[in-house]
Enzyme design. Sequence first.
Site, PDB file in Angstrom:
ATOM      1  N   ASP A  16      48.009  13.262  49.988  1.00 65.81           N
ATOM      2  CA  ASP A  16      47.958  13.031  48.823  1.00 65.81           C
ATOM      3  C   ASP A  16      46.964  12.102  47.966  1.00 65.81           C
ATOM      4  O   ASP A  16      48.208  11.032  47.537  1.00 65.81           O
ATOM      5  CB  ASP A  16      48.902  13.770  48.461  1.00 65.81           C
ATOM      6  CG  ASP A  16      49.269  13.870  46.721  1.00 65.81           C
ATOM      7  OD1 ASP A  16      48.061  13.997  46.045  1.00 65.81           O
ATOM      8  OD2 ASP A  16      50.518  13.434  46.366  1.00 65.81           O
ATOM      9  N   GLU A  89      40.176  18.103  40.920  1.00 71.12           N
ATOM     10  CA  GLU A  89      41.095  18.823  39.312  1.00 71.12           C
ATOM     11  C   GLU A  89      40.590  18.805  38.404  1.00 71.12           C
ATOM     12  O   GLU A  89      39.311  18.306  38.130  1.00 71.12           O
ATOM     13  CB  GLU A  89      42.246  17.943  39.312  1.00 71.12           C
ATOM     14  CG  GLU A  89      43.270  18.861  37.987  1.00 71.12           C
ATOM     15  CD  GLU A  89      44.350  18.518  38.557  1.00 71.12           C
ATOM     16  OE1 GLU A  89      45.402  18.092  37.868  1.00 71.12           O
ATOM     17  OE2 GLU A  89      44.917  17.868  39.902  1.00 71.12           O
ATOM     18  N   LYS A 125      41.750  22.555  41.349  1.00 72.56           N
ATOM     19  CA  LYS A 125      43.316  22.251  40.839  1.00 72.56           C
ATOM     20  C   LYS A 125      43.228  22.170  39.495  1.00 72.56           C
ATOM     21  O   LYS A 125      42.355  22.209  38.506  1.00 72.56           O
ATOM     22  CB  LYS A 125      43.584  20.607  41.137  1.00 72.56           C
ATOM     23  CG  LYS A 125      44.050  20.586  42.182  1.00 72.56           C
ATOM     24  CD  LYS A 125      44.705  19.375  43.116  1.00 72.56           C
ATOM     25  CE  LYS A 125      45.991  19.296  42.503  1.00 72.56           C
ATOM     26  NZ  LYS A 125      46.813  17.567  42.633  1.00 72.56           N
ATOM     27  N   THR A 149      48.896  23.788  39.884  1.00 70.40           N
ATOM     28  CA  THR A 149      49.698  22.387  40.010  1.00 70.40           C
ATOM     29  C   THR A 149      50.366  22.874  39.233  1.00 70.40           C
ATOM     30  O   THR A 149      50.585  23.347  38.233  1.00 70.40           O
ATOM     31  CB  THR A 149      48.786  21.637  40.138  1.00 70.40           C
ATOM     32  OG1 THR A 149      48.878  20.291  40.591  1.00 70.40           O
ATOM     33  CG2 THR A 149      47.748  21.109  38.928  1.00 70.40           C
ATOM     34  N   PHE A 171      56.313  20.734  42.508  1.00 71.06           N
ATOM     35  CA  PHE A 171      55.776  19.373  42.366  1.00 71.06           C
ATOM     36  C   PHE A 171      57.621  19.179  42.302  1.00 71.06           C
ATOM     37  O   PHE A 171      58.838  19.232  41.617  1.00 71.06           O
ATOM     38  CB  PHE A 171      56.121  19.036  40.893  1.00 71.06           C
ATOM     39  CG  PHE A 171      54.292  18.463  41.197  1.00 71.06           C
ATOM     40  CD1 PHE A 171      53.610  18.778  42.253  1.00 71.06           C
ATOM     41  CD2 PHE A 171      54.085  17.381  40.264  1.00 71.06           C
ATOM     42  CE1 PHE A 171      52.439  18.989  41.216  1.00 71.06           C
ATOM     43  CE2 PHE A 171      52.593  17.061  40.382  1.00 71.06           C
ATOM     44  CZ  PHE A 171      52.001  18.083  40.960  1.00 71.06           C
TER      45      PHE A 171
END
Length: 313
Positions: A16, A89, A125, A149, A171
């Site tokens: 990440d 993203e 994303k 996400t 998350f």
Amino acid sequence: MNQLDALKQLTTVVADTGDFNQIAAFSPRDATTNPSLILKAVQKPEYAHLLKEAVAKYGAQGLDEVMNRLLVSFGCEILKHIPGRVSTEVDARLSFDTEATVTRARRIIDLYQGEGVHIDRVLIKIASTWEGIQAAARLERDGIHTNLTLLFSFAQAVACGQAKVQLISPFVGRIYDWYKKNAGASWDEAAMAGANDPGVKSVRAIYNFYKKHGIATEVMGASFRNVGQITALAGCDLLTISPDLLAQLAASEAPLAKALDAGAAKAMDIPFVTYDEAGFRFAMNEDAMATEKLAEGIRAFVVDTIKLEGMMR
């Protein structure tokens, strides 16, 4: 065997980070990025040239195109260090606009393909809003794979499964943050650790639901605050982990047991659930944590995107 190597035998480990020099040290299969990670990376001397090059080459085409090119250049560099996929993203300001999200995603994929990157090595994303999930459903039908996400609720996960998205990123750490802050002085860290962590419990419920009902969407736990949250999800399809926590896992020789098991989930009594738009919005409204963290996450990504644009200017 250290914990990182043990974890890799149970779960696909994902880095990440936007710092592709750090990625090589941990040999993850995949990598994820977001506007905050890219912003952090371009402020380092070794990555500043990527921003300058994007502005110099594409500045005349507008900030959106410069941003797309910057994200893709980071993605292409990351792909040199991993065998699998990179997640890139879409602008968080498009989180409530299905059409604009689809258009931006297709542009990003076109740019990757222009660099010779196969479509299966990129995940787009998108925030797990209703509009984002509908955009993902359309993209998946066109063969463009997605990573949904900012996912905090069971309802978001169910809707993503219905949309047949490739992967979701619940998350863990941000769910934990919300419950800890809400509890205030009454929070008992020891009692709420490991399998009792509210973020861990959320991912476990989603994983078991998917496996019970044969939903192919991959579950990738994300946003970890400590190693205990990671080890409590050993066996999850994927876990995306920051370099700091990857280093802690690599430094530990503590035993690691499988915590999630697809076979065991199939035997569980878990009812099947679906959501239409009204049902989804009501379920989100009933979940204060998910509503607040989704909104907060979108706002935070927008702030960092605007900072990146400021640097481009």
